[in-house]
Design a protein around this motif. Structure first.
Motif, short mmCIF file in Angstrom:
data_model
loop_
_atom_site.label_atom_id
_atom_site.label_comp_id
_atom_site.label_asym_id
_atom_site.label_seq_id
_atom_site.Cartn_x
_atom_site.Cartn_y
_atom_site.Cartn_z
N LYS A 92 0.76 -1.30 -0.09
CA LYS A 92 0.00 -0.01 -0.04
C LYS A 92 0.84 1.39 -0.18
CE LYS A 92 -4.02 -1.94 2.07
NZ LYS A 92 -5.05 -2.11 3.26
N GLU A 93 1.90 1.15 0.62
CA GLU A 93 2.90 2.25 0.76
C GLU A 93 3.31 2.55 -0.73
OE1 GLU A 93 3.52 4.57 3.06
OE2 GLU A 93 2.14 3.85 4.08
N THR A 94 3.78 1.33 -1.22
CA THR A 94 4.47 1.56 -2.58
C THR A 94 3.50 2.17 -3.55
OG1 THR A 94 5.88 -0.28 -2.25
CG2 THR A 94 5.43 0.34 -4.50
N GLU A 95 2.14 1.70 -3.42
CA GLU A 95 0.93 2.11 -4.23
C GLU A 95 0.70 3.54 -3.92
OE1 GLU A 95 -1.68 1.31 -7.11
OE2 GLU A 95 -0.22 -0.06 -6.39
N LYS A 96 0.77 4.03 -2.86
CA LYS A 96 0.72 5.57 -2.59
C LYS A 96 1.66 6.47 -3.17
CE LYS A 96 -1.65 4.99 2.03
NZ LYS A 96 -1.45 5.40 3.52
N LYS A 97 2.92 5.77 -3.10
CA LYS A 97 4.14 6.65 -3.68
C LYS A 97 4.08 6.36 -5.39
CE LYS A 97 6.76 5.86 0.24
NZ LYS A 97 8.07 5.41 0.81
N LYS A 98 3.07 5.68 -6.02
CA LYS A 98 3.19 5.46 -7.39
C LYS A 98 2.43 6.52 -8.09
CE LYS A 98 2.21 1.48 -9.20
NZ LYS A 98 1.60 0.22 -9.71
N PRO A 99 3.18 7.21 -9.21
CA PRO A 99 2.24 8.20 -9.72
C PRO A 99 0.99 7.73 -10.19
CG PRO A 99 4.56 8.14 -10.45
CD PRO A 99 4.18 6.93 -9.67
N LYS A 100 -0.31 8.60 -10.07
CA LYS A 100 -1.60 8.13 -10.34
C LYS A 100 -1.85 8.84 -11.78
CE LYS A 100 -2.27 5.75 -6.77
NZ LYS A 100 -1.26 5.60 -5.96
N ILE A 101 -2.65 8.28 -12.72
CA ILE A 101 -3.15 8.84 -13.82
C ILE A 101 -4.72 8.38 -13.74
CG2 ILE A 101 -2.47 6.76 -15.20
CD1 ILE A 101 -2.01 8.74 -17.47
N SER A 102 -5.32 9.50 -14.09
CA SER A 102 -6.96 9.65 -13.90
C SER A 102 -7.24 8.77 -15.37
CB SER A 102 -7.55 10.63 -14.07
OG SER A 102 -6.99 11.43 -12.76
#
Length: 299
Positions: A92-102
Motif C-alpha cells: 500500500k505504501e508503494t502504491e501510494k508513492k506510485k504516480p496516479k493517472i486518471s
C-alpha cells in the motif's frame, strides 16, 4: 524406558526362581505348582500396573507434544499473518508513492477552449492564499510561463514560507517574474482578461466559495463602475482595484475577523484616487510644457 507390554512372562519353573518357590511353598504350605501360580499372579499384577503407568505416561507425553505442536503452529501462523500484513502495508505504501493517472472518457471530445496556464509561482501563491499580481494570469504572463516550462521536474529547490512555516519548493514555484507588472500598470483589456483566468484558478486552488464570489463581484463592479465612462476612468478603476485588492489580502493575513468586504466599492476612496490620477496626468502634461513647473506624482 521400554514398553512393559512387550515384556515376556518369566519362567518361574526355572532354577533362578527355585529359592523363591521354596520360600513360598514353606510359607503357604503349597506345592511347586501352587507356588508358580502365586509368582505368576504377583508378576501379572505388577506387570499390569507398569503397563497402565506406561500408557498414562505415553498419553501425557502425547498431549504435551500436541500442545507444543499447536503452539508452534500458532506461532508460525502468527508469523505468517504478520509477514502478510507487513507485505500488504509495504504494498500500500508503494502504491501510494506510485504516480496516479486518471481515467478518461473515450467518447468525449477535447475542449473547444484551452485556458492559458499561469506559472507555478502564481499557482503556489493562490494555493497558500497569498496576494499575486493579475499580470501572471494575463496572456503575456501565461505565455512567459509556457516558455519557461519544462517537461521534466526541476531538481533545483528554494525556500519559501507558508503560514510561518519554512518549506523547500522548486525554484519555479518561488521565483517571481522580472517582467511582472502591478495591476494598475495593465491595460484595462489585460485586466479584464487576466481576472477571468485568475478567478478560474481560484476555484482550482480550493479557495472558499465566499471569497471567490466576493472577488468575482468585485471585478464585475470595477468593470461596470460609472467612473469608467469618464476621462481616465479605466485608469482610475485600475488604481482602485490594484490598491484595494492588495489591502484586502494584507488584512486577510494580519487582521482575521475584521476584514472588509472587497466586493463593496468605497466611493470616497474611488474619488480620492480619481483626484490623484487626474492630478498626476495633469502634472505630467504641464511638465511637458514647462520643465520648471511643480509636478505632482501619483504614489
Amino acid at each position: 524406558m521400554a514398553n512393559p507390554a512387550l515384556e515376556a512372562r518369566p519362567d518361574f519353573m526355572a532354577n533362578a526362581y527355585r529359592p523363591v518357590r521354596e520360600a513360598l511353598m514353606a510359607a503357604h504350605n503349597e506345592d511347586v505348582d501352587q507356588a508358580v501360580d502365586r509368582l505368576t499372579s504377583y508378576w501379572q499384577i505388577e506387570h499390569d500396573q507398569r503397563v497402565e503407568a506406561w500408557n498414562v505416561e505415553q498419553e501425557v507425553q502425547a498431549r504435551e507434544a500436541e500442545r507444543i505442536q499447536l503452539e508452534q503452529n500458532q506461532r508460525e501462523e502468527e508469523d505468517r499473518q504478520a509477514q502478510e500484513a507487513e507485505a500488504e502495508r509495504e504494498r500500500k505504501e508503494t502504491e501510494k508513492k506510485k504516480p496516479k493517472i486518471s481515467d478518461f472518457n473515450e467518447d468525449q471530445l477535447p475542449p473547444s477552449i484551452v485556458a492559458p496556464r499561469p506559472s507555478q509561482y502564481a499557482i503556489q501563491k493562490l494555493t497558500v492564499f497569498e496576494y499575486v499580481e493579475l499580470w501572471y494570469f494575463s496572456l503575456e504572463g501565461c505565455a512567459e510561463a509556457l516558455r519557461n516550462s519544462r517537461s521534466q521536474a526541476d531538481d533545483t529547490y528554494g525556500i519559501t514560507t507558508a503560514h510561518d512555516v519554512l518549506a523547500l519548493r522548486p525554484v519555479a514555484a518561488v521565483r517571481a517574474s522580472r517582467n511582472a507588472r502591478a495591476d494598475h500598470e495593465l491595460s484595462f483589456g489585460e485586466f479584464l482578461q487576466a481576472k477571468n483566468v485568475f478567478l478560474k484558478n481560484l476555484t482550482q486552488a480550493a479557495w472558499p466559495d465566499k471569497h471567490v464570489n466576493a472577488l468575482a463581484k468585485f471585478f464585475w463592479n470595477i468593470e461596470n463602475h460609472p467612473i469608467c465612462n469618464n476621462e481616465n476612468g479605466n485608469l482610475i478603476a485600475l488604481h482602485y482595484a490594484s490598491r484595494i485588492r492588495r489591502r484586502w489580502h494584507d488584512d486577510l493575513k494580519s487582521n482575521p475577523g475584521t476584514v472588509f468586504n472587497i466586493s463593496l466599492i468605497n466611493e470616497t476612496l474611488m474619488n480620492t484616487i480619481s483626484f490623484e490620477v487626474n492630478s498626476s496626468i495633469q502634472a505630467k502634461a504641464i511638465r511637458k510644457v514647462s520643465p520648471f513647473a511643480l509636478t505632482l506624482e501619483l504614489r
